[in-house]
Design a protein around this motif. Structure first.
Motif: not given
Ligand code: ASP
Length: 421
Positions: A65, A68-69, A72-73, A182, A291-293, A408
């Motif tokens: 996670s 990914c975060g 993605a950020i 992802n 927000s997921k990120n 977000e």
């Protein structure tokens, strides 16, 4: 929609029935059936399966996670901004938490007039707390595979951040790996949902065991101390967190409790922020609208370094122990407690009971006897469970506010009756 509400209810029911069943068991005479078959047999197996199942998810989930975060950020500037906001929130709220604990501890004065000599049975064996230099050096993994294998959270976070940021920097060349991460993230989340279906039974078993083994009588002499800790925890959750949610976030705090209840139930029964992390992330994203990120970054970090509930216990414990030993605390000593308990909160791992170990560092810093921990060790479990709820609540409130400030945040999800979990 229906399924989600019912899981929350089931967890709460598990808590409630577990407490009743545990108290009944603790009042029954010991014997083969009670001790071997029920408590150490059935109940331990069901509780153990649940705990192991969530622990199993923690390391892969945190790693995947955060990668990914961070990827993605993408923009390192944004990551830096989110990082600074998050760290500031964590430090400021921890400072407020200890100050509150010291004030409430002073008002209730749990240690005055108490004769606790009968409670002190033996000296606790307390592990040495780490120095700040060691805490900092230890954040950098020499061997990331070993960190993953040992579950060293701060090291895993550092390595995952670096991996994610590097992936973002070479964007196109890393795209296949970004896709894989992802997809892994989706898989991890699905696994959380599967494990959560047994949560009500796991929670029931864990609570039954706690109440059956601790019993209520042992708690009576230390009731005042417990009341002071619990009161400070409640005041911090209601005033600090809910105040921030409504004033800074302009959100309805009652709705927050409704949304976040499943994670609180799991935190209470496991007494472990790290163990609850998969559920905290899922609940924050799917029910609180963050927000997921951002959640992927702030929640694992919070579960590792932000422990306001633990700091509160330590603040009240300092007052309690100083009173029991008849030692007056100067203003300078109190300020030192605020500083060291903040550091202790950073150094406390999100697993049961570690707050008591790092308490030794706080006591030492102002010359209080570490043996004082023996006084409270016996009744710590219930407080541990409660402070863990506050620990993860702080992480999630921070995540909501940071998400909101970054534009977000999904208000619709926050106010909507939720679909999963
Ligand atoms: N059990 C706490 C947590 O996991 C840490 C502690 O205070 O012992 O958040």
């Amino acid at each position: 929609m229906k399924k989600k509400a019912s899981l929350t209810k089931k967890i709460m029911l598990g808590l409630f029935l577990g407490a009743i069943f545990g108290v009944i068991l603790s009042n029954l005479p010991g014997g083969y059936l009670k001790d071997t078959v029920i408590i150490n047999g059935l109940i331990s197996v069901v509780g153990g399966i649940f705990i192991n199942a969530i622990k199993m998810l923690v390391v892969p989930l945190v790693f995947v996670s955060i990668v990914c975060g961070a990827s993605a950020i993408g923009d390192p500037k944004k990551l830096g901004r989110v990082g600074i906001k998050t760290l500031s929130f964590y430090l400021v709220t921890t400072g407020i938490a200890i100050s509150l604990a010291l004030i409430i501890g002073k008002i209730i004065s749990p240690g005055i007039g108490l004769d606790l000599s009968s409670v002190i049975k033996k000296e606790p064996t307390i592990g040495a707390a780490k120095s700040l230099v060691d805490v900092i050096l230890d954040m950098i993994p020499r061997n990331p595979v070993a960190s993953l294998a040992n579950g060293s959270m701060l090291q895993i976070i550092v390595f995952a951040l670096l991996t994610g940021v590097s992936m973002a920097m070479i964007r196109e060349k890393a795209q296949p790996v970004i896709n894989i991460f992802n997809s892994l993230n989706e898989i991890m989340m699905k696994m959380v949902i599967i494990v959560m279906t047994v949560a009500p039974y796991g929670v029931f078993a864990l609570i039954t065991k706690t109440f059956a083994t601790v019993g209520f009588e042992a708690m009576v002499p230390l009731l005042k101390y417990m009341v002071a800790v619990l009161l400070a925890l409640v005041v911090h959750a209601l005033l600090t967190y809910m105040g921030m949610l409504s004033v800074i976030g302009k959100l309805n705090p009652i709705q927050f409790f409704k949304n976040f209840a499943p994670a609180m139930g799991v935190a209470f029964s496991t007494a472990s922020s790290s163990g609850t992390l998969p559920v905290t992330i899922e609940t924050a994203e799917e029910r609180c609208g963050v927000s997921k990120n951002i959640a992927a970054f702030t929640l694992p970090l919070g579960a590792t370094i932000n422990m306001d509930g633990t700091a509160i216990m330590q603040g009240v414990a300092v007052i309690f122990i100083s009173q029991v030993y008849g030692i007056d605390l100067s203003l300078q000593a109190l300020l030192t407690v605020i500083l060291t308990a903040t550091l202790a909160s950073v150094g406390t791992a999100g697993v049961p009971g570690v707050g008591l170990i790092t308490l030794s560092m706080v006591l030492q810093s102002i010359g209080l006897p570490i043996e004082g921990i023996a006084l409270i060790i016996g009744i710590d479990r219930l407080l541990d469970m409660t402070r863990t709820v506050v620990n993860i609540t702080g992480d999630t409130v921070c995540t909501i506010l940071v998400s909101k400030s970054e534009g977000e945040f999904d208000k619709d999800i926050y106010y909507k009756k939720n679909k999963q979990l």
